[in-house]
Enzyme design. Structure first.
Site, PDB file in Angstrom:
ATOM      1  N   ASP A 172       0.865  -1.190   0.000  1.00 52.73           N
ATOM      2  CA  ASP A 172       0.000   0.000   0.000  1.00 52.73           C
ATOM      3  C   ASP A 172       0.892   1.227   0.000  1.00 52.73           C
ATOM      4  OD1 ASP A 172      -3.241   0.311   0.858  1.00 52.73           O
ATOM      5  OD2 ASP A 172      -2.028   2.119   1.110  1.00 52.73           O
ATOM      6  N   ASP A 223       3.907   2.406  -4.026  1.00 51.89           N
ATOM      7  CA  ASP A 223       3.081   3.375  -4.756  1.00 51.89           C
ATOM      8  C   ASP A 223       2.955   2.840  -6.175  1.00 51.89           C
ATOM      9  OD1 ASP A 223       2.028   5.422  -6.237  1.00 51.89           O
ATOM     10  OD2 ASP A 223       3.464   6.943  -5.562  1.00 51.89           O
ATOM     11  N   VAL A 224       1.752   2.472  -6.576  1.00 53.22           N
ATOM     12  CA  VAL A 224       1.585   1.810  -7.884  1.00 53.22           C
ATOM     13  C   VAL A 224       1.852   2.741  -9.066  1.00 53.22           C
ATOM     14  CG1 VAL A 224      -0.020   0.059  -7.010  1.00 53.22           C
ATOM     15  CG2 VAL A 224      -0.937   2.196  -7.996  1.00 53.22           C
ATOM     16  N   ASN A 279      -5.368  -4.064  -6.922  1.00 55.24           N
ATOM     17  CA  ASN A 279      -6.578  -3.495  -6.327  1.00 55.24           C
ATOM     18  C   ASN A 279      -6.498  -1.993  -6.089  1.00 55.24           C
ATOM     19  OD1 ASN A 279      -8.960  -3.682  -4.230  1.00 55.24           O
ATOM     20  ND2 ASN A 279      -7.249  -2.800  -3.083  1.00 55.24           N
ATOM     21  N   TYR A 296     -12.772   8.538 -13.727  1.00 58.30           N
ATOM     22  CA  TYR A 296     -12.788   7.242 -13.030  1.00 58.30           C
ATOM     23  C   TYR A 296     -13.350   6.169 -13.965  1.00 58.30           C
ATOM     24  CZ  TYR A 296     -13.812   3.846  -9.283  1.00 58.30           C
ATOM     25  OH  TYR A 296     -13.865   2.715  -8.493  1.00 58.30           O
ATOM     26  N   LYS A 303     -11.398   2.790 -15.379  1.00 51.61           N
ATOM     27  CA  LYS A 303     -11.868   1.436 -15.102  1.00 51.61           C
ATOM     28  C   LYS A 303     -12.227   0.689 -16.397  1.00 51.61           C
ATOM     29  CE  LYS A 303     -11.372   1.444 -10.599  1.00 51.61           C
ATOM     30  NZ  LYS A 303     -10.373   0.562  -9.970  1.00 51.61           N
ATOM     31  N   THR A 358     -16.868   0.396   1.940  1.00 55.09           N
ATOM     32  CA  THR A 358     -15.454   0.555   2.304  1.00 55.09           C
ATOM     33  C   THR A 358     -15.202   2.026   2.674  1.00 55.09           C
ATOM     34  OG1 THR A 358     -14.703   1.248   0.119  1.00 55.09           O
ATOM     35  CG2 THR A 358     -14.815  -1.135   0.505  1.00 55.09           C
TER      36      THR A 358
END
Ligand code: NAI
Length: 254
Positions: free
Chosen positions: A39, A65-66, A92, A158, A162, A193
């Site tokens: 994460d 950090d992706v 994810n 967003y 996706k 969440t």
């Protein structure tokens, strides 16, 4: 999921210190896998790994950090060094940006959401696949969204990110299907969440409208998304290649 389905297997998850990622890390551990919890929030990743260790599971917390290729490569390397391989990856990590109509959206929000949600998945797959290609097996699940399958007003960037995850998943799935590596995507519906709690606070009316339209009449639970991820990694899903699975309470079939 059978208790020992993933005994001696290794799973790496991104954005796994919260929400769906955290629940999926718990589920992998309960199924017997050693789990790398990565994460951008290092303390939260360490805490989550520690919580699994206290339950007697093998877990490692790693800052990743992706959006940063070196960070992604290092996380894959650290996982393999610690656990001796990489069987499963669940990409994810993702962010939301404020709901806004396209004419008023900010370019920096567009860039940020694409960097994390789309380029992040690509960078992670790249480095996971380098390892899986060498070992000749593996399963990857990428996190898209119901917004990867339908348009949602106010969420242009967003939604684009996706939809893009689905394209990346299909292309890579074709490349690696004959090398023993299966790549699929999930499209969660609205799930309870911290991300959704924050969105409920910032734009309650549009979020409530989305929730009211869920045919199942409720939000999803993180564990319900986790079980779909685990199934896609399991031997029972051995013929699932480049598929898009939507645990969404029926949202996209309306
Ligand atoms: P969350 O906000 O609870 O958790 C996301 C995690 O990603 C956090 O721990 C955060 O620190 C981490 N993260 C953020 N930027 C990062 C980066 N650059 N590198 C690494 N980690 C980073 O979110 P939630 O709800 O659990 O979402 C997880 C995934 O599921 C996301 O990709 C989201 O878009 C997707 N999703 C969520 C839905 C929902 O209703 N909760 C619905 C559909 C998709």
């Amino acid at each position: 999921m059978l208790k020992n389905e993933f005994k001696n297997k290794v799973a790496l998850l991104t954005g796994a210190a919260s929400g769906i990622g955290l629940a999926t890390a718990q589920a992998f551990a309960e199924a017997g896998a050693a789990v790398a919890i990565t994460d951008i929030n290092e303390n939260a990743a360490q805490d989550a790994a520690h919580a699994l260790q206290q339950q007697g599971f093998r877990a490692l917390g790693i800052r990743c950090d992706v959006t940063d290729e070196a960070s992604v490569a290092a996380a894959v390397q650290a996982t393999v060094a610690e656990f001796g391989g990489l069987d499963f990856a669940y990409n994810n990590a993702g962010i939301h940006v404020p709901s806004v109509e396209t004419a008023d959206a900010r370019a920096e929000d567009f860039d940020r959401v694409i960097a994390v949600n789309l380029k992040g998945v690509w960078l992670c797959m790249k480095h996971q696949l380098r390892h899986m290609r060498e070992q000749g097996y593996g399963a990857i699940v990428n996190c898209s969204s119901q917004s990867g399958l339908v348009g949602i007003a106010g969420l242009g960037a967003y939604t684009a990110s996706k939809h893009g995850v689905i394209g990346l998943t299909k292309a890579a799935a074709l490349e690696y299907a004959r090398q023993g590596i299966r790549i699929n995507a999930i499209c969660p519906g609205t799930t309870n969440t911290p991300m959704v709690a924050a969105a409920m606070q910032s734009h309650p009316e549009s979020m409530q409208a989305v929730i009211d339209e869920i045919p199942a009449g409720r939000m999803g639970k993180p564990e319900e998304i986790a079980s779909a991820v685990l199934w896609l990694c399991s031997a029972g899903a051995g013929f699932m290649v480049g598929q898009i699975v939507a645990p969404d309470g029926g949202y996209v079939i309306r």
